[in-house]
Design a protein around this motif. Structure first.
Motif, PDB file in Angstrom:
ATOM      1  N   ASP A 101      -5.351   8.997   6.447  1.00 38.00           N
ATOM      2  CA  ASP A 101      -5.528  10.154   5.571  1.00 38.00           C
ATOM      3  C   ASP A 101      -4.218  10.523   4.882  1.00 38.00           C
ATOM      4  OD1 ASP A 101      -8.191  10.316   6.259  1.00 38.00           O
ATOM      5  OD2 ASP A 101      -7.872  11.793   7.852  1.00 38.00           O
ATOM      6  N   GLU A 102      -3.107  10.435   5.652  1.00 36.68           N
ATOM      7  CA  GLU A 102      -1.809  10.752   5.065  1.00 36.68           C
ATOM      8  C   GLU A 102      -1.432   9.746   3.978  1.00 36.68           C
ATOM      9  OE1 GLU A 102       1.540  12.997   4.422  1.00 36.68           O
ATOM     10  OE2 GLU A 102      -0.184  13.450   5.712  1.00 36.68           O
ATOM     11  N   LEU A 103      -1.694   8.464   4.268  1.00 35.30           N
ATOM     12  CA  LEU A 103      -1.426   7.428   3.262  1.00 35.30           C
ATOM     13  C   LEU A 103      -2.306   7.620   2.031  1.00 35.30           C
ATOM     14  CD1 LEU A 103      -1.085   4.238   5.502  1.00 35.30           C
ATOM     15  CD2 LEU A 103       0.733   5.391   4.236  1.00 35.30           C
ATOM     16  N   LYS A 104      -3.563   7.983   2.262  1.00 36.32           N
ATOM     17  CA  LYS A 104      -4.480   8.218   1.145  1.00 36.32           C
ATOM     18  C   LYS A 104      -3.997   9.380   0.289  1.00 36.32           C
ATOM     19  CE  LYS A 104      -9.341   9.229   0.139  1.00 36.32           C
ATOM     20  NZ  LYS A 104     -10.676   9.519   0.729  1.00 36.32           N
ATOM     21  N   TYR A 105      -3.577  10.468   0.970  1.00 36.28           N
ATOM     22  CA  TYR A 105      -3.067  11.626   0.238  1.00 36.28           C
ATOM     23  C   TYR A 105      -1.796  11.262  -0.535  1.00 36.28           C
ATOM     24  CZ  TYR A 105      -0.809  16.131  -0.556  1.00 36.28           C
ATOM     25  OH  TYR A 105      -0.178  17.202  -1.139  1.00 36.28           O
ATOM     26  N   SER A 106      -0.901  10.511   0.142  1.00 32.25           N
ATOM     27  CA  SER A 106       0.339  10.101  -0.528  1.00 32.25           C
ATOM     28  C   SER A 106       0.053   9.209  -1.726  1.00 32.25           C
ATOM     29  CB  SER A 106       1.249   9.369   0.461  1.00 32.25           C
ATOM     30  OG  SER A 106       1.589  10.199   1.538  1.00 32.25           O
ATOM     31  N   LYS A 142      -4.899  -3.674   1.103  1.00 27.37           N
ATOM     32  CA  LYS A 142      -5.428  -3.961  -0.236  1.00 27.37           C
ATOM     33  C   LYS A 142      -5.536  -2.708  -1.095  1.00 27.37           C
ATOM     34  CE  LYS A 142      -8.117  -8.036   1.123  1.00 27.37           C
ATOM     35  NZ  LYS A 142      -9.458  -8.646   1.162  1.00 27.37           N
ATOM     36  N   GLY A 143      -5.124  -1.562  -0.525  1.00 24.99           N
ATOM     37  CA  GLY A 143      -5.162  -0.332  -1.293  1.00 24.99           C
ATOM     38  C   GLY A 143      -6.450   0.451  -1.168  1.00 24.99           C
ATOM     39  N   ASP A 144      -7.336   0.050  -0.250  1.00 24.00           N
ATOM     40  CA  ASP A 144      -8.598   0.750  -0.053  1.00 24.00           C
ATOM     41  C   ASP A 144      -8.464   1.673   1.157  1.00 24.00           C
ATOM     42  OD1 ASP A 144     -11.146   1.658   0.180  1.00 24.00           O
ATOM     43  OD2 ASP A 144     -12.056  -0.274   0.703  1.00 24.00           O
ATOM     44  N   PHE A 145      -8.504   2.990   0.904  1.00 26.94           N
ATOM     45  CA  PHE A 145      -8.335   3.977   1.969  1.00 26.94           C
ATOM     46  C   PHE A 145      -9.647   4.655   2.333  1.00 26.94           C
ATOM     47  CE2 PHE A 145      -4.342   3.614  -0.280  1.00 26.94           C
ATOM     48  CZ  PHE A 145      -3.413   3.483   0.739  1.00 26.94           C
ATOM     49  N   SER A 146     -10.771   4.097   1.920  1.00 24.57           N
ATOM     50  CA  SER A 146     -12.070   4.737   2.123  1.00 24.57           C
ATOM     51  C   SER A 146     -12.743   4.356   3.436  1.00 24.57           C
ATOM     52  CB  SER A 146     -12.998   4.387   0.959  1.00 24.57           C
ATOM     53  OG  SER A 146     -13.223   2.976   0.907  1.00 24.57           O
ATOM     54  N   TYR A 147     -12.225   3.331   4.147  1.00 23.08           N
ATOM     55  CA  TYR A 147     -12.885   2.842   5.371  1.00 23.08           C
ATOM     56  C   TYR A 147     -12.503   3.742   6.536  1.00 23.08           C
ATOM     57  CZ  TYR A 147     -14.606  -0.447   8.876  1.00 23.08           C
ATOM     58  OH  TYR A 147     -15.298  -1.036   9.909  1.00 23.08           O
ATOM     59  N   LYS A 148     -13.496   4.485   7.077  1.00 22.33           N
ATOM     60  CA  LYS A 148     -13.253   5.406   8.185  1.00 22.33           C
ATOM     61  C   LYS A 148     -13.652   4.783   9.514  1.00 22.33           C
ATOM     62  CE  LYS A 148     -13.679   9.752   5.649  1.00 22.33           C
ATOM     63  NZ  LYS A 148     -14.352  11.076   5.611  1.00 22.33           N
ATOM     64  N   ILE A 149     -12.887   5.115  10.549  1.00 17.01           N
ATOM     65  CA  ILE A 149     -13.156   4.602  11.897  1.00 17.01           C
ATOM     66  C   ILE A 149     -13.974   5.631  12.660  1.00 17.01           C
ATOM     67  CG2 ILE A 149     -12.132   3.847  14.067  1.00 17.01           C
ATOM     68  CD1 ILE A 149      -9.667   2.999  12.502  1.00 17.01           C
ATOM     69  N   GLN A 150     -15.150   5.241  13.134  1.00 19.85           N
ATOM     70  CA  GLN A 150     -15.998   6.103  13.952  1.00 19.85           C
ATOM     71  C   GLN A 150     -15.821   5.695  15.412  1.00 19.85           C
ATOM     72  OE1 GLN A 150     -17.550   8.651  12.634  1.00 19.85           O
ATOM     73  NE2 GLN A 150     -17.061   8.069  10.519  1.00 19.85           N
ATOM     74  N   TYR A 151     -15.278   6.595  16.249  1.00 22.90           N
ATOM     75  CA  TYR A 151     -15.014   6.222  17.640  1.00 22.90           C
ATOM     76  C   TYR A 151     -14.873   7.460  18.495  1.00 22.90           C
ATOM     77  CZ  TYR A 151     -13.252   3.633  21.619  1.00 22.90           C
ATOM     78  OH  TYR A 151     -13.116   3.084  22.869  1.00 22.90           O
TER      79      TYR A 151
END
Length: 313
Positions: free
Chosen positions: A224-229, A197-206
């Motif tokens: 992160d790479e997709l977000k930067y791109s 959906k274009g939302d790159f803010s959801y981070k995985i904690q693991y």
């Protein structure tokens, strides 16, 4: 932080469960076998009749059966010739002769005639020599009750412990699978859904020390790479819009000038040769300016497409 891999944990848990289930099956089979073979054992009969058997053997040594023997069960004493020496069983009268073949350790015929009675026989031994046989009629419930309930409880303790351990291992497997596999997969699914959906803010904690943790780490690097791109793409598009606006302005200015001077010549604003040559010079300068601007745009496009050839002089 646990450095053991998920596959190792699953192998240990699975192997433990298999071993315990195998133990329960084997032990249960052994108990069932022992239960099924409990009836024909002689241990219970020996426990019930050991004292009376000793008294009978003492009476045989003395050759005296005049004194009644104290016993809880009917009995009959027969010598090796089949003569009844002493008896409290109606079927076997004293001094009668009976068939010795009837004195099997367990008599199935007697069990059919009296299902509640077990016919139990034992040899009478004096000086390591058999001198006769004694028959006891023991109530079946008494005979079978020699195995105490406490011993039965002790018998099932290993199965109970094994089953409890299996239950604990299954619970641990469920918790481990939910925590280390299902939960991360659900988080990965949520992150992938948001990325679509274009939302790159959801981070995985693991915890990144397991296989799925490493996958989560790589997935985060990809995110992160997709977000930067994506941010770079947005920035480039924004700059392209500014560039197009500037180019439109830079192209429109000389075109407007060319258009004005051409109309001036066409409308006869200038009629002399010198004025026309002046207008033509201005038009040529504006054309050269447009050509240089178009060349710059072409070089920029080649640079964006990595098709620009650079030669060192």
């Amino acid at each position: 932080m646990n450095n053991q891999s998920i596959s190792f944990k699953l192998k240990v848990l699975s192997l433990s469960i298999i071993v315990l289930i195998t133990f329960v099956i084997i032990y249960s089979s052994a108990l069932i076998y022992n239960k099924n073979t409990f009836y024909p054992t002689v241990n219970n009969g020996r426990l019930l009749t050991s004292s009376i058997k000793t008294n009978i053997e003492e009476a045989l040594i003395k050759r005296d059966f005049t004194t009644p023997l104290k016993t809880d069960f009917p009995y009959a004493v027969i010598d090796l010739n089949g003569r009844v020496l002493s008896s409290s069983i109606v079927k076997y009268k004293k001094d009668t002769v009976v068939n010795l073949n009837d004195f099997m350790e367990y008599d199935n015929k007697a069990s059919l005639e009296q299902p509640e009675i077990i016919k139990y026989t034992e040899p009478l031994i004096i000086d390591n020599t058999q001198v006769g046989t004694v028959i006891f009629l023991i109530p079946k419930d008494k005979f079978l009750s020699i195995a105490p309930g406490f011993l039965t409880f002790l018998n099932i303790i290993p199965i109970t412990i094994a089953l409890l351990i299996i239950i604990i291992l299954v619970i641990l497997t469920y918790i481990f699978t939910r925590k280390d596999i299902l939960s991360p997969l659900a988080t990965l699914h949520e992150s992938a859904r948001r990325i679509l959906k274009g939302d790159f803010s959801y981070k995985i904690q693991y915890d990144y020390d397991t296989e799925i943790g490493l996958f989560c780490h790589d997935f985060e690097a990809m995110r992160d790479e997709l977000k930067y791109s994506k941010e770079k793409e947005v920035s480039i598009k924004s700059k392209e819009k500014e560039l197009l606006a500037c180019l439109s302005h830079d192209i429109k200015t000389p075109l407007t000038a060319i258009h004005g001077y051409v109309l001036g010549i066409k409308d006869g604003i200038v009629k002399d040769k010198a004025g026309i040559e002046n207008y033509c010079s201005i038009i040529l300068n504006r054309v050269r300016m447009l050509s240089k601007l178009l060349e710059d745009i072409l070089e920029h496009s080649k640079a964006e497409l990595n098709k620009m050839n650079i030669s060192l002089c």
